[in-house]
Write an enzyme that holds these catalytic residues in place. Structure first.
Site, mmCIF file in Angstrom:
data_model
loop_
_atom_site.group_PDB
_atom_site.id
_atom_site.type_symbol
_atom_site.label_atom_id
_atom_site.label_comp_id
_atom_site.label_asym_id
_atom_site.label_seq_id
_atom_site.Cartn_x
_atom_site.Cartn_y
_atom_site.Cartn_z
ATOM 1 C CG HIS A 43 -3.889 2.825 -0.680
ATOM 2 N ND1 HIS A 43 -5.045 2.168 0.699
ATOM 3 C CD2 HIS A 43 -3.514 3.426 0.915
ATOM 4 C CE1 HIS A 43 -4.438 2.138 1.826
ATOM 5 N NE2 HIS A 43 -4.005 2.761 1.643
ATOM 6 C CG HIS B 43 2.403 0.155 3.888
ATOM 7 N ND1 HIS B 43 2.574 -0.881 5.628
ATOM 8 C CD2 HIS B 43 1.412 0.873 3.930
ATOM 9 C CE1 HIS B 43 0.876 -0.713 5.913
ATOM 10 N NE2 HIS B 43 0.372 0.405 5.000
ATOM 11 C CG ASP C 194 -2.107 -1.245 1.219
ATOM 12 O OD1 ASP C 194 -2.325 -2.046 0.225
ATOM 13 O OD2 ASP C 194 -3.003 -0.698 2.150
ATOM 14 C CG ASP C 195 -0.256 3.757 2.692
ATOM 15 O OD1 ASP C 195 -0.917 3.298 1.681
ATOM 16 O OD2 ASP C 195 0.687 4.325 3.575
ATOM 17 C CG HIS D 41 -3.848 7.406 3.196
ATOM 18 N ND1 HIS D 41 -3.801 6.568 4.673
ATOM 19 C CD2 HIS D 41 -3.299 6.052 2.643
ATOM 20 C CE1 HIS D 41 -3.624 5.549 4.587
ATOM 21 N NE2 HIS D 41 -3.256 5.121 3.794
HETATM 22 NI NI NI Z 1 -3.059 2.645 3.970
#
Ligand code: NI
Length: 568
Positions: A88, A180, A38-39, A92
């Site tokens: 995603h 991540h 993620d991210d 955020h």
């Molecule tokens: Ni995240």
């Protein structure tokens, strides 16, 4: 005239309802897991992609819309290397703290960014930030929401060894693992864990592939944490690229697993979401590189990539003929030689002049020149009667019949010695076979059907047969020569043809006790009964299947039976 002895091959006649055995892929139940990041994308994503490539592992990347626009090349690389690209959100944000509309905008706005970057029409799975989403939002999302069953807490530890340990301790078959890729330690820890877990039998696949292989469906708006073990459909087999020389270049054919779309590029570019869908053979010019994958979903659910590089032209396939028990080869290009072997294995040797060959042999051959790549290997069977057949092997029930029909001139091969025995026979094709079996009687005049062009052998056949009352057109003035022939039509045509040939046996009672007799058209019943009682047509499993079609081999066999009846 040659006395026909047609042997036991007829026993198998009209066993039409042969279905291919179910593709029973022995599904080995491996342990599968989906590792997700993620991210990102971030500065370590490239290194992660290198590592995954080396390990033969695939991952799912839930990227932020705000970063995807910065790391455009990495987004592209994710899509081209068979990983899954997911969404995603843009910034955020905690979607539970936003209005449904604002939350939806975070997600769909990012979809737009990803579509622009990656192309194609593949929907993106969602991973909502912090795993937070309201039921009201999920109801409006057009894709599944993918959460996780293993939380490595990699953002907290920022320690590669700890990340590796957490993955290894918590992983189970079907796990979805949260990481991540904006931390170097996460990338290091993940790669180390994957390498060790692969040795324990784990396979790392994308989320889409995990659910596909387990036979589990994912639905829009539903949340998924891990995948239940519902067996293993196995990975998607890699397609195969073959080519042959044609006027103006190479014709490329790509074959892959049945029912799975194939995507390709022919300009050397990698296969991203915007790759072309394969619809049939296409022609390229050398030099050129063709790449292809079979994909249920280009976004992470695809086969390995096939690649073929063509630097120079390909030789044309040589022509082959059999004269007096000797094979003759002819190449199309200057300075090309033919190489052949008799039998399934062994070395190829160069053909020099005519080569003696025994009947019943199997011959493989190709051409190659100093400046050309080899043509594809062609295979023919040399039958006992001396017929060259590329698509009829001795283990087929119709081998004898087709061989005989070819020798008698009832059927003719194409340039590559193919007879297409399993193709569905059309009305026009049957007319031609009967006309040839009749010895091609001379006939002149206009064909009385608007959809039959004069001047061809088929037109002559239809004209002759129509005058004899053997063939009939339709009320609208057409003959429909390309329409598939129905089995009850065949019964009528053969009956009348036999009558023309002087065979008009009395009908026997009880010749046609078919379970589907009610489905036989009224007009066809006497003919079906007659052909059945004469042993020329028969059903399969008690059914006649009157509206069913026939293969070329079945029609040829029935015609041969008629010829034999006439001679007896
Ligand atoms: Ni995240």
């Amino acid at each position: 005239m040659l006395k026909l002895r047609i042997i036991a091959v007829f026993m198998a006649l009209f066993t039409t309802l042969m279905s291919a055995p179910a593709a029973a892929r022995a599904a080995e139940n491996t342990k599968l897991a989906a590792i997700t990041f993620d991210d990102g994308p971030g500065p370590y994503t490239d290194e992660l992609l290198d590592g995954l490539k080396e390990l033969g592992a695939h991952a799912t990347f839930f990227v932020l819309g705000s970063r995807a626009g910065v790391y455009t090349e990495i987004v592209e690389r994710i899509t081209q290397e068979g990983h899954q690209l997911g969404n995603h959100s843009y910034s955020h944000a905690d979607l539970n703290k936003l209005s449904v509309d604002a939350a939806l905008k975070e997600m769909t706005g990012t979809d737009g960014i990803l579509y622009d970057l990656a192309g194609g029409g593949s929907p993106f799975c969602y991973r909502v930030p912090y795993g937070n989403s309201t039921a009201a939002l999920r109801e409006k999302l057009g894709s599944p929401v993918v959460l996780w069953s293993v939380d490595t807490l990699d953002w907290k530890y920022k320690d590669a060894a700890q990340v590796e340990k957490n993955i290894k301790e918590d992983i189970k078959d079907g796990s979805i693992i949260l990481l991540h890729d904006i931390f170097s330690t996460s990338v290091q820890g993940a790669l180390a864990a994957i390498e060790d877990l692969q040795k324990e039998g784990y396979e790392f696949v994308t989320v889409n592939e995990l659910y596909r292989r387990r036979g589990a469906a994912m639905e829009a708006g539903m949340a998924y944490y891990s995948c239940p073990n519902g067996g293993d459909l196995g990975s998607i087999p890699q397609p195969e690229i073959t080519s042959r020389a044609v006027e103006g270049g190479r014709e490329i054919t790509i074959t892959g697993p049945e029912g799975v779309p194939i995507y390709y590029t022919s300009d050397g570019s990698p296969i991203g979401f915007d790759a072309q869908k394969y619809t049939g053979p296409f022609t390229v010019q050398e030099p050129c590189t063709v790449r292809a994958v079979a994909a249920v979903n280009l976004n992470g659910s695809r086969s390995g990539e096939a690649e073929a590089q063509f630097d120079r032209p390909q030789a044309f396939s040589p022509a082959i003929s059999l004269e007096g028990g000797k094979l003759e080869f002819k190449t199309a290009g200057d300075g090309e030689s033919v190489y052949f072997r008799v039998g399934e294995s062994g070395p190829y040797r160069q053909a020099q002049g005519a080569a003696a060959v025994k009947s019943g042999s199997y011959v493989c051959f190709y051409a190659q020149g100093e400046n050309t790549d080899p043509s594809p290997v062609e295979k023919v069977w040399v039958s006992e009667r001396g017929t060259l057949m590329a698509d009829i092997s001795p283990d087929k029930w119709y081998y004898e019949a087709m061989d005989l029909a070819a020798q008698l001139g009832y059927i003719e091969p194409d340039k590559s010695n193919r007879y297409y025995p399993d193709s569905t026979i059309s009305r026009g094709e049957l007319a031609q076979i009967i006309y040839r079996a009749q010895g091609k009687p001379g006939v002149s005049g206009e064909v009385p059907y608007e959809d039959v062009k004069s001047g061809t052998e088929q037109a002559k056949a239809i004209l002759w047969g129509s005058r004899q009352g053997i063939f009939e057109g339709y009320g609208d003035g057409t003959f429909r020569p390309d329409s598939p022939l129905e089995r009850q039509e065949l019964a009528k045509i053969l009956s009348i043809w036999l009558k023309v040939r002087g065979v008009d046996s009395e009908q026997q009672d009880g010749g046609a006790e078919y379970l589907d007799w009610a489905e036989v058209s009224q007009w066809a019943r006497p003919w079906v009964e007659k052909m059945t009682s004469m042993g020329i047509l028969e059903g399969s499993g008690g059914y006649f299947d009157p509206r069913g079609t026939l293969t070329a081999a079945q029609a040829v066999t029935a015609v041969l039976r008629c010829v034999e009846t006439v001679q007896n």
